[in-house]
Design a protein around this motif. Sequence first.
Motif, PDB file in Angstrom:
ATOM      1  N   ILE A   1       3.967  14.542  -1.637  1.00 16.94           N
ATOM      2  CA  ILE A   1       3.762  13.354  -0.817  1.00 16.94           C
ATOM      3  C   ILE A   1       3.073  13.709   0.493  1.00 16.94           C
ATOM      4  O   ILE A   1       2.136  13.032   0.933  1.00 16.94           O
ATOM      5  CB  ILE A   1       5.105  12.656  -0.551  1.00 16.94           C
ATOM      6  CG1 ILE A   1       5.670  12.085  -1.852  1.00 16.94           C
ATOM      7  CG2 ILE A   1       4.959  11.538   0.485  1.00 16.94           C
ATOM      8  CD1 ILE A   1       7.075  11.520  -1.707  1.00 16.94           C
ATOM      9  N   ALA A   2       3.535  14.793   1.129  1.00 19.90           N
ATOM     10  CA  ALA A   2       3.035  15.141   2.458  1.00 19.90           C
ATOM     11  C   ALA A   2       1.537  15.409   2.447  1.00 19.90           C
ATOM     12  O   ALA A   2       0.779  14.812   3.230  1.00 19.90           O
ATOM     13  CB  ALA A   2       3.795  16.363   2.988  1.00 19.90           C
ATOM     14  N   VAL A   3       1.081  16.279   1.574  1.00 18.42           N
ATOM     15  CA  VAL A   3      -0.336  16.646   1.571  1.00 18.42           C
ATOM     16  C   VAL A   3      -1.205  15.507   1.054  1.00 18.42           C
ATOM     17  O   VAL A   3      -2.359  15.349   1.468  1.00 18.42           O
ATOM     18  CB  VAL A   3      -0.554  17.934   0.739  1.00 18.42           C
ATOM     19  CG1 VAL A   3      -2.024  18.304   0.670  1.00 18.42           C
ATOM     20  CG2 VAL A   3       0.237  19.089   1.346  1.00 18.42           C
ATOM     21  N   ALA A   4      -0.658  14.691   0.159  1.00 22.92           N
ATOM     22  CA  ALA A   4      -1.440  13.580  -0.399  1.00 22.92           C
ATOM     23  C   ALA A   4      -1.601  12.421   0.577  1.00 22.92           C
ATOM     24  O   ALA A   4      -2.554  11.642   0.471  1.00 22.92           O
ATOM     25  CB  ALA A   4      -0.790  13.077  -1.686  1.00 22.92           C
ATOM     26  N   ALA A   5      -0.676  12.277   1.551  1.00 22.34           N
ATOM     27  CA  ALA A   5      -0.683  11.109   2.435  1.00 22.34           C
ATOM     28  C   ALA A   5      -1.988  10.947   3.223  1.00 22.34           C
ATOM     29  O   ALA A   5      -2.570   9.852   3.227  1.00 22.34           O
ATOM     30  CB  ALA A   5       0.511  11.158   3.381  1.00 22.34           C
TER      31      ALA A   5
ATOM     32  N   PHE B   1       4.282   9.748  -7.506  1.00 21.99           N
ATOM     33  CA  PHE B   1       5.348   9.825  -8.508  1.00 21.99           C
ATOM     34  C   PHE B   1       4.756   9.903  -9.913  1.00 21.99           C
ATOM     35  O   PHE B   1       5.252  10.643 -10.767  1.00 21.99           O
ATOM     36  CB  PHE B   1       6.271   8.605  -8.424  1.00 21.99           C
ATOM     37  CG  PHE B   1       7.106   8.554  -7.175  1.00 21.99           C
ATOM     38  CD1 PHE B   1       7.318   9.683  -6.415  1.00 21.99           C
ATOM     39  CD2 PHE B   1       7.677   7.355  -6.756  1.00 21.99           C
ATOM     40  CE1 PHE B   1       8.087   9.639  -5.251  1.00 21.99           C
ATOM     41  CE2 PHE B   1       8.447   7.302  -5.608  1.00 21.99           C
ATOM     42  CZ  PHE B   1       8.655   8.441  -4.855  1.00 21.99           C
ATOM     43  N   GLY B   2       3.705   9.112 -10.156  1.00 29.20           N
ATOM     44  CA  GLY B   2       3.049   9.145 -11.460  1.00 29.20           C
ATOM     45  C   GLY B   2       2.468  10.515 -11.758  1.00 29.20           C
ATOM     46  O   GLY B   2       2.573  11.021 -12.882  1.00 29.20           O
ATOM     47  N   SER B   3       1.878  11.125 -10.747  1.00 31.82           N
ATOM     48  CA  SER B   3       1.337  12.469 -10.909  1.00 31.82           C
ATOM     49  C   SER B   3       2.451  13.465 -11.232  1.00 31.82           C
ATOM     50  O   SER B   3       2.341  14.260 -12.175  1.00 31.82           O
ATOM     51  CB  SER B   3       0.608  12.887  -9.626  1.00 31.82           C
ATOM     52  OG  SER B   3       0.183  14.235  -9.693  1.00 31.82           O
ATOM     53  N   ASP B   4       3.520  13.406 -10.474  1.00 31.98           N
ATOM     54  CA  ASP B   4       4.634  14.346 -10.679  1.00 31.98           C
ATOM     55  C   ASP B   4       5.293  14.142 -12.037  1.00 31.98           C
ATOM     56  O   ASP B   4       5.605  15.105 -12.740  1.00 31.98           O
ATOM     57  CB  ASP B   4       5.650  14.157  -9.550  1.00 31.98           C
ATOM     58  CG  ASP B   4       6.820  15.128  -9.657  1.00 31.98           C
ATOM     59  OD1 ASP B   4       6.585  16.343  -9.515  1.00 31.98           O
ATOM     60  OD2 ASP B   4       7.959  14.684  -9.879  1.00 31.98           O
TER      61      ASP B   4
ATOM     62  N   ALA C   1       0.836  -1.206   0.000  1.00 27.62           N
ATOM     63  CA  ALA C   1       0.000   0.000   0.000  1.00 27.62           C
ATOM     64  C   ALA C   1       0.868   1.251   0.000  1.00 27.62           C
ATOM     65  O   ALA C   1       0.535   2.254  -0.633  1.00 27.62           O
ATOM     66  CB  ALA C   1      -0.936   0.001   1.198  1.00 27.62           C
ATOM     67  N   VAL C   2       1.992   1.212   0.720  1.00 26.33           N
ATOM     68  CA  VAL C   2       2.911   2.351   0.734  1.00 26.33           C
ATOM     69  C   VAL C   2       3.478   2.567  -0.662  1.00 26.33           C
ATOM     70  O   VAL C   2       3.599   3.712  -1.132  1.00 26.33           O
ATOM     71  CB  VAL C   2       4.040   2.121   1.749  1.00 26.33           C
ATOM     72  CG1 VAL C   2       5.053   3.262   1.695  1.00 26.33           C
ATOM     73  CG2 VAL C   2       3.479   1.979   3.155  1.00 26.33           C
ATOM     74  N   LEU C   3       3.822   1.474  -1.346  1.00 30.07           N
ATOM     75  CA  LEU C   3       4.326   1.594  -2.718  1.00 30.07           C
ATOM     76  C   LEU C   3       3.259   2.178  -3.636  1.00 30.07           C
ATOM     77  O   LEU C   3       3.557   3.026  -4.483  1.00 30.07           O
ATOM     78  CB  LEU C   3       4.756   0.223  -3.244  1.00 30.07           C
ATOM     79  CG  LEU C   3       6.117  -0.301  -2.802  1.00 30.07           C
ATOM     80  CD1 LEU C   3       6.400  -1.646  -3.456  1.00 30.07           C
ATOM     81  CD2 LEU C   3       7.217   0.694  -3.135  1.00 30.07           C
ATOM     82  N   LEU C   4       2.018   1.717  -3.486  1.00 35.54           N
ATOM     83  CA  LEU C   4       0.936   2.251  -4.315  1.00 35.54           C
ATOM     84  C   LEU C   4       0.815   3.758  -4.114  1.00 35.54           C
ATOM     85  O   LEU C   4       0.693   4.512  -5.084  1.00 35.54           O
ATOM     86  CB  LEU C   4      -0.381   1.553  -3.964  1.00 35.54           C
ATOM     87  CG  LEU C   4      -1.637   2.118  -4.657  1.00 35.54           C
ATOM     88  CD1 LEU C   4      -1.494   2.045  -6.172  1.00 35.54           C
ATOM     89  CD2 LEU C   4      -2.879   1.362  -4.189  1.00 35.54           C
ATOM     90  N   PHE C   5       0.855   4.187  -2.863  1.00 37.17           N
ATOM     91  CA  PHE C   5       0.759   5.614  -2.586  1.00 37.17           C
ATOM     92  C   PHE C   5       1.909   6.380  -3.239  1.00 37.17           C
ATOM     93  O   PHE C   5       1.698   7.409  -3.895  1.00 37.17           O
ATOM     94  CB  PHE C   5       0.768   5.854  -1.074  1.00 37.17           C
ATOM     95  CG  PHE C   5       1.028   7.283  -0.695  1.00 37.17           C
ATOM     96  CD1 PHE C   5       0.123   8.278  -1.040  1.00 37.17           C
ATOM     97  CD2 PHE C   5       2.183   7.639  -0.015  1.00 37.17           C
ATOM     98  CE1 PHE C   5       0.367   9.604  -0.708  1.00 37.17           C
ATOM     99  CE2 PHE C   5       2.427   8.957   0.319  1.00 37.17           C
ATOM    100  CZ  PHE C   5       1.518   9.940  -0.033  1.00 37.17           C
ATOM    101  N   LEU C   6       3.131   5.890  -3.071  1.00 29.71           N
ATOM    102  CA  LEU C   6       4.290   6.572  -3.639  1.00 29.71           C
ATOM    103  C   LEU C   6       4.225   6.598  -5.159  1.00 29.71           C
ATOM    104  O   LEU C   6       4.535   7.622  -5.792  1.00 29.71           O
ATOM    105  CB  LEU C   6       5.577   5.898  -3.174  1.00 29.71           C
ATOM    106  CG  LEU C   6       5.902   6.048  -1.688  1.00 29.71           C
ATOM    107  CD1 LEU C   6       7.137   5.218  -1.327  1.00 29.71           C
ATOM    108  CD2 LEU C   6       6.145   7.506  -1.327  1.00 29.71           C
TER     109      LEU C   6
END
Length: 284
Positions: A268-272, A155-158, A146-151
């Motif tokens: 990452i911070a705001v999206a978490a 990353f995909g967005s950026d 799940a952490v990888l999915l979030f990252l």
Amino acid sequence: MKKIIERLLIFFIGIPAVILIVLYLPFYRNLAVNLIVIFFSGMGAVEFSNMLEKKQIKISKIESFILGALLPIVMTLYVSFNFSALWVSSLISAGIIWAFLSKIFPRQTEIESITGRITGCFSLIVYPGFFMCWMVLMGIWEFPAAVLLFLFITFGSDSLAWLFGSLFGANNRGLITVSPNKSIAGFIGGLLGSVLVAIGAVLIFPDIFNIQGSSSIIIAAVILGLFTGIAAILGDLAESAIKRSCDFKDSGNFMLGRGGVLDCLDSIAVAAPVFFFLFTLFFR
């Protein structure tokens, strides 16, 4: 050109390193990831304190690191070592009390700066530490991927935001005052990237998501990717606003090809917390 090469190096070295850490060091509910989050939260707070110094708010580097790392540390103790709610609330309270009372006996020349210092200390606790502690909290799922999915969503967005902005953004920049180089094409690309990663994850690994039926899981993935992507973009813009306010181009030079730690953590911070809420709502 140099920055592009440096970014590619980070991509081809950093991404595999993150995958290896998450998948092969899941012990104590992602303790290895949590320690990294603690370090980068502290370093991000140090960079933030450098910006605050431009506003005549002076907080020492050591104090800034501790305040920035406080909430991720407390959350790690709770998630990885099962510390009780009493310990968690006590440690958080201790940090807040320090921020509020640490200058009640100032020198005469420091009296006028007390309000700014208190505001600065609370800001360092919140950004990036409060937001990053939601990454630590993902360990309660006992689902390292799940952490990888979030990252990968962020990353995909950026990545697609940068690509679309570079290819199609020449004539649609300047929409946002705090970040005039950002383009409408970049925003569209960023949202597309986050949604595509989320959809790809649920299609490639359907067994790890707790939703039955292909249509419902796709809808959930779109919502997860879309709102996480929006939060990532807003986080990037918020950090741009802080930097512009303090007359900083980059938050620092700690990260090769990226600038400072905050330049990497902003999205990452705001999206978490957004990802945590939606993933829990739909998939846990």
